[in-house]
Design a protein around this motif. Structure first.
Motif, PDB file in Angstrom:
ATOM      1  N   HIS A 567       0.813  -1.132   0.015  1.00 18.60           N
ATOM      2  CA  HIS A 567       0.026   0.114  -0.128  1.00 18.60           C
ATOM      3  C   HIS A 567       0.881   1.329   0.090  1.00 18.60           C
ATOM      4  O   HIS A 567       2.238   1.179   0.522  1.00 18.60           O
ATOM      5  CB  HIS A 567      -1.079  -0.119   1.120  1.00 18.60           C
ATOM      6  CG  HIS A 567      -0.268   0.293   2.677  1.00 18.60           C
ATOM      7  ND1 HIS A 567       0.005  -0.950   3.253  1.00 18.60           N
ATOM      8  CD2 HIS A 567       0.078   1.228   3.196  1.00 18.60           C
ATOM      9  CE1 HIS A 567       0.488  -0.580   4.530  1.00 18.60           C
ATOM     10  NE2 HIS A 567       0.507   0.880   4.518  1.00 18.60           N
ATOM     11  N   GLY A 568       0.453   2.307  -0.641  1.00 19.98           N
ATOM     12  CA  GLY A 568       0.901   3.393  -0.573  1.00 19.98           C
ATOM     13  C   GLY A 568       2.643   3.153  -1.183  1.00 19.98           C
ATOM     14  O   GLY A 568       2.880   2.326  -1.679  1.00 19.98           O
ATOM     15  N   ASN A 569       3.222   3.996  -1.174  1.00 15.30           N
ATOM     16  CA  ASN A 569       4.532   4.273  -1.480  1.00 15.30           C
ATOM     17  C   ASN A 569       5.559   3.142  -1.260  1.00 15.30           C
ATOM     18  O   ASN A 569       6.540   3.253  -0.547  1.00 15.30           O
ATOM     19  CB  ASN A 569       4.907   5.717  -1.269  1.00 15.30           C
ATOM     20  CG  ASN A 569       6.056   6.288  -1.494  1.00 15.30           C
ATOM     21  OD1 ASN A 569       6.669   5.886  -2.632  1.00 15.30           O
ATOM     22  ND2 ASN A 569       6.585   7.316  -0.582  1.00 15.30           N
ATOM     23  N   SER A 573       2.324  -4.158   2.857  1.00  9.75           N
ATOM     24  CA  SER A 573       1.164  -4.299   3.838  1.00  9.75           C
ATOM     25  C   SER A 573       1.150  -5.375   4.643  1.00  9.75           C
ATOM     26  O   SER A 573       1.528  -6.643   4.118  1.00  9.75           O
ATOM     27  CB  SER A 573      -0.209  -4.358   2.904  1.00  9.75           C
ATOM     28  OG  SER A 573      -0.452  -3.188   2.198  1.00  9.75           O
ATOM     29  N   ASP A 579      -4.276  -1.419   5.065  1.00 12.79           N
ATOM     30  CA  ASP A 579      -4.021   0.038   5.105  1.00 12.79           C
ATOM     31  C   ASP A 579      -5.441   0.627   5.556  1.00 12.79           C
ATOM     32  O   ASP A 579      -5.647   1.836   5.755  1.00 12.79           O
ATOM     33  CB  ASP A 579      -3.804   0.409   3.414  1.00 12.79           C
ATOM     34  CG  ASP A 579      -3.360   1.887   3.554  1.00 12.79           C
ATOM     35  OD1 ASP A 579      -2.899   2.512   4.450  1.00 12.79           O
ATOM     36  OD2 ASP A 579      -3.736   2.473   2.539  1.00 12.79           O
ATOM     37  N   TYR A 655       8.339   3.059   8.623  1.00 14.59           N
ATOM     38  CA  TYR A 655       6.621   2.853   8.914  1.00 14.59           C
ATOM     39  C   TYR A 655       6.584   1.912   9.791  1.00 14.59           C
ATOM     40  O   TYR A 655       5.584   2.391  10.713  1.00 14.59           O
ATOM     41  CB  TYR A 655       6.415   2.360   7.550  1.00 14.59           C
ATOM     42  CG  TYR A 655       4.839   2.044   7.459  1.00 14.59           C
ATOM     43  CD1 TYR A 655       4.039   3.279   7.026  1.00 14.59           C
ATOM     44  CD2 TYR A 655       3.969   0.986   7.769  1.00 14.59           C
ATOM     45  CE1 TYR A 655       2.568   3.211   6.923  1.00 14.59           C
ATOM     46  CE2 TYR A 655       2.675   0.868   7.806  1.00 14.59           C
ATOM     47  CZ  TYR A 655       1.945   1.954   7.267  1.00 14.59           C
ATOM     48  OH  TYR A 655       0.438   2.077   7.382  1.00 14.59           O
TER      49      TYR A 655
END
Ligand code: BGC
Length: 764
Positions: A567-569, A573, A579, A655
């Protein structure tokens, strides 16, 4: 404290349970907590003796259903050595007026020593000195030497030396609603003038345990032959005797104990063997000598030395402490036993002595020291392959599905419900959905092979496990047309805070990234392994387990097309849908609760669940960076058709580290490891914390119930392998050292594929 001695200079009742765990003595065959020999389990003290792999099952009705748990059984307490002056009360350290206290765990020699100088109500000052050992050279033997010195009085001392079979499993408060009486006594006897005997049996697994205790008394260096009164009560036997002491004089008692079981090799009957062992045994002094020789041999293989720039550093002491407990849990004797390596050592009753995926954190250190121990521990898994096959079949799968918690026969031993002490509620326990444990076993087999090139093991045992585990993943994976990829549904990753989707009826998550990547890796390695086997053996094994080309083609296909959620950049995940979860209010909860390591319990007590949040108990996605080098992972992602850029690792670390509570002691090990190069300072900080997890009881109350062997061994291995950059890959041993700034130098001797390497690393 020097680097070989753990010292306590005060008696602190509230610390006693922790010290008992940290001062446990063991030899891989059995272990005894460092409890006072003058105390029964009483809320302050908890004497516990445990046999490696000594399990028993009991059923209890709880929360409206009957559940069965398999426990590591607390065996009869052999320590009992009580004394009293004249007709006064029996001495109890917690009631005494202590004038001086010193307790030393001497790790170099494998001894626990205690000295207590105390005054009683009548002003009598007495000195109690004690040394004890659980013999590393002769696994059935233990000894306790007790000296009582009359400082300012003359009078009579009465002693009671016993074997106490009245014990139950009572070491973990959360388990107290469960049945706890595992033993029944078969026999008590006085074998001869000096020796008593107790034989018990576990009431379900029918494991027999015999203890024989020989007690000798010395005054002024002379052996005393005293009249002894036999005390024979239900499940208890002891001898009482009195000694006259004059001021300034001491009496010394040697209690030597043999422990045998019905599972021993080279044994007729365990009672007979226990009596024989103790009668043949030398005196305490000689046992101390042979004990220190046995430990000296071990330390030659396992010790590391390091220099830090820290002032008054205790890092080396803690490192030694962790190695010490690892070797007491799994020693050279393990090679001859059918046991696994328990996540909490044989030091207490937490997690019931069960075997988890924690092996993954423990084996690497052993692999480069005495890989024969790893081999024995892998054989524990091999012997339970059929049980894992049956478990897979029951779920409608093929291959081998190893249990999340394993005990006697490899059945799934995870609890069905567990108690949340914060709320007092019994909660459904879904942790068994952590199917990734099978991948860990496959990983361990490959690592063992890398370290040893042991083709015999691989050929006869390792390959069969690998293929059956690969087969399980292949059957667990299903093809998703819309994704054009394979997925794995209804599992849990290592992060135990997430066991289902918010509001879902059934537990389980889809596409745990860690699980999926591990599954793809297992399938890849299984295919490579086929080429490592000789033509003959390959044909034979494929025939035995009915493995054909079609199946291999499917393995290949899955290994190329396994789904990994992102997910995202570039963030991997943790699982599909991660997410969509809410961000967690870390600051608010820290302010409200202080320690939020066990966020799951806190939230459950608030009628909430971590399943709703981006909040992890421990490293999950980051496990991938722990187990594989960037090169390996890059190749694997490429094979799967996913991007893996230079930034992928640091981005994901950043993250997830912000979203982890470190509710498992394994978590800091992984984080320290993955940060070893990018943030040396934070890595060292986390490594120091991981090393000290048990020493400081970082979770505030779990170490007394048993040490955390994964964190102990995992943190040692950060030093052994992460900071030296050791990697075993493709039959080559790679080094890429990068010490934290606080580490000045490191010295160790390792073994790799039959070579001995002496390694010195400095900051330069
Ligand atoms: C951790 C698991 C671990 C187990 C035994 C749990 O708290 O979440 O990863 O295997 O403890 O150590």
């Amino acid at each position: 404290m020097d680097s070989w001695t753990l010292v306590y200079n005060e008696f602190e009742p509230e610390q006693e349970a922790l010290r008992e765990a940290l001062c446990t003595l063991g030899n891989g065959y059995f272990a005894t907590r460092g409890a006072s020999a003058q105390a029964d389990a009483d809320g302050t003290h908890y004497p516990g003796t445990y046999l490696a792999g000594g399990y028993n099952r009991l059923k209890t009705e709880i929360a409206g259903r009957v559940i069965e748990n398999e426990d590591l059984v607390n065996l009869p307490n052999w320590l009992v050595l009580k004394f009293r002056l004249d007709d006064g009360p029996w001495f109890a350290v917690k009631d005494a007026k202590i004038l001086k206290y010193r307790q030393e765990l001497r790790m170099k020699e494998g001894l626990l020593a205690r000295e207590i100088r105390f005054r009683d109500g009548q002003g009598r000052v007495t000195v109690l000195r004690e040394r004890r050992l659980v013999h590393m050279g002769s696994p059935h033997l233990a000894g306790l030497e007790t000296t009582v010195m009359a400082d300012n009085w003359s009078g009579r001392v009465e002693f009671e030396s016993g074997l106490d079979g009245r014990v139950i499993n009572d070491g973990v408060a959360r388990y107290r609603e469960l049945k706890s009486r595992h033993l029944e006594t078969l026999e008590t006897d006085e074998i001869d003038h000096d020796t008593i005997f107790l034989k018990v049996q576990t009431n379900q697994s029918e494991l027999r345990i015999a203890q024989a205790a020989r007690t000798a008394v010395f005054k002024n260096g002379e052996s005393l032959r005293l009249d002894r009164l036999l005390v024979q009560e239900e499940d208890y036997i002891a001898q009482r005797f009195t000694v006259d002491l004059s001021k300034g004089r001491a009496v010394r008692i040697e209690k030597i104990v043999a422990l045998h079981t019905s599972r021993d090799h080279a044994s007729s009957e365990c009672g007979l063997e226990a009596g024989k062992t103790v009668q043949r045994c030398q005196n305490f002094k000689k046992l101390v000598k042979s004990q220190s020789h046995a430990w000296r041999r071990l330390w030659r293989r396992f010790a590391m030395t390091l220099k830090t720039k820290e002032k008054n550093s205790d890092t080396l002491t803690i490192l030694n402490l962790n190695i010490f407990h690892l070797l007491q849990s799994t020693s050279l004797h393990t090679m001859d036993l059918d046991v696994g390596v328990p996540s909490r050592g044989w030091h207490g009753e937490a997690y019931r002595g069960h075997i988890f995926w924690d092996e993954l954190f423990i084996f690497p250190f052993l692999n480069l020291r005495v890989p024969e121990i790893t081999r024995a521990l892998l054989m524990y898994r091999y012997r339970r392959l059929d049980e894992a096959r049956a478990a897979a079949r029951e779920e409608g799968h093929r291959g081998a599905m190893y249990p999340w918690q394993s005990g006697s026969n490899g059945r799934e031993e995870s609890q069905k419900v567990h108690l949340n002490p914060e709320s007092g509620r019994w909660i459904r326990d879904n942790s068994r959905l952590q199917r990734h444990v099978s991948a860990a076993i496959a990983y361990n087999i490959c690592q063992y092979y890398q370290a040893t090139e042991d083709r015999e093991f691989l050929s006869f045992y390792g390959a069969e496990m690998m293929f059956e585990i690969a087969r399980f993943w292949s059957s667990k994976a299903s093809y998703n047309e819309s994704l054009g990829r394979y997925e794995i549904r209804g599992v849990m990753g290592p992060d135990e805070y997430h066991d289902s989707y918010p509001n879902a009826e059934e537990p389980g998550l889809d596409n745990s990234a860690y699980t999926n990547v591990m599954a793809a890796w297992v399938l890849t390695e299984a295919l490579k392994l086929l080429d490592l086997l000789s033509e003959d053996r390959r044909r034979e094994l494929c025939d035995t387990i009915d493995l054909g080309e079609d199946e291999m083609d499917r393995w290949k296909d899955i290994s190329l097309k396994m789904y990994v959620p992102f997910h995202g950049n570039g963030i991997i995940s943790q699982f599909s849908g991660y997410d969509d979860l809410k961000e967690f209010d870390w600051k608010g909860y820290r302010e409200k609760y202080g320690d939020i390591q066990r966020l799951d319990r806190i939230l459950e007590a608030e009628n909430d669940t971590p399943n709703r949040y981006k909040a992890s108990k421990q490293a999950d996605v980051l496990m991938l960076f722990y187990l594989f080098s960037a090169e390996e992972l890059g190749a694997l992602f490429k094979q799967l058709g996913y991007p893996f850029e230079y930034e992928t690792i640091p981005k994901n670390i950043e993250y997830y580290i912000q979203r982890t509570s470190h509710g498992s002691t394994l978590s800091r090990v992984v984080h320290a490891w993955v940060l070893a190069r990018s943030d040396r300072e934070q890595s060292w900080d986390l490594c120091r914390q991981a090393l000290r997890s048990d020493y400081t009881d970082i979770q505030g109350g779990t170490t007394p119930e048993g040490i955390h062997l994964g964190a102990m061994a995992g943190s040692i291995n950060i030093i052994q392998e992460a900071y030296t950059g050791i990697e075993q890959r493709g039959g080559v041993l790679w080094f890429n050292p990068c010490l934290p700034r606080e580490l000045e130098s490191l010295h160790m001797v390792i073994h790799y594929r039959g070579h001995t390497l002496e390694i010195d690393v400095t900051g330069e």
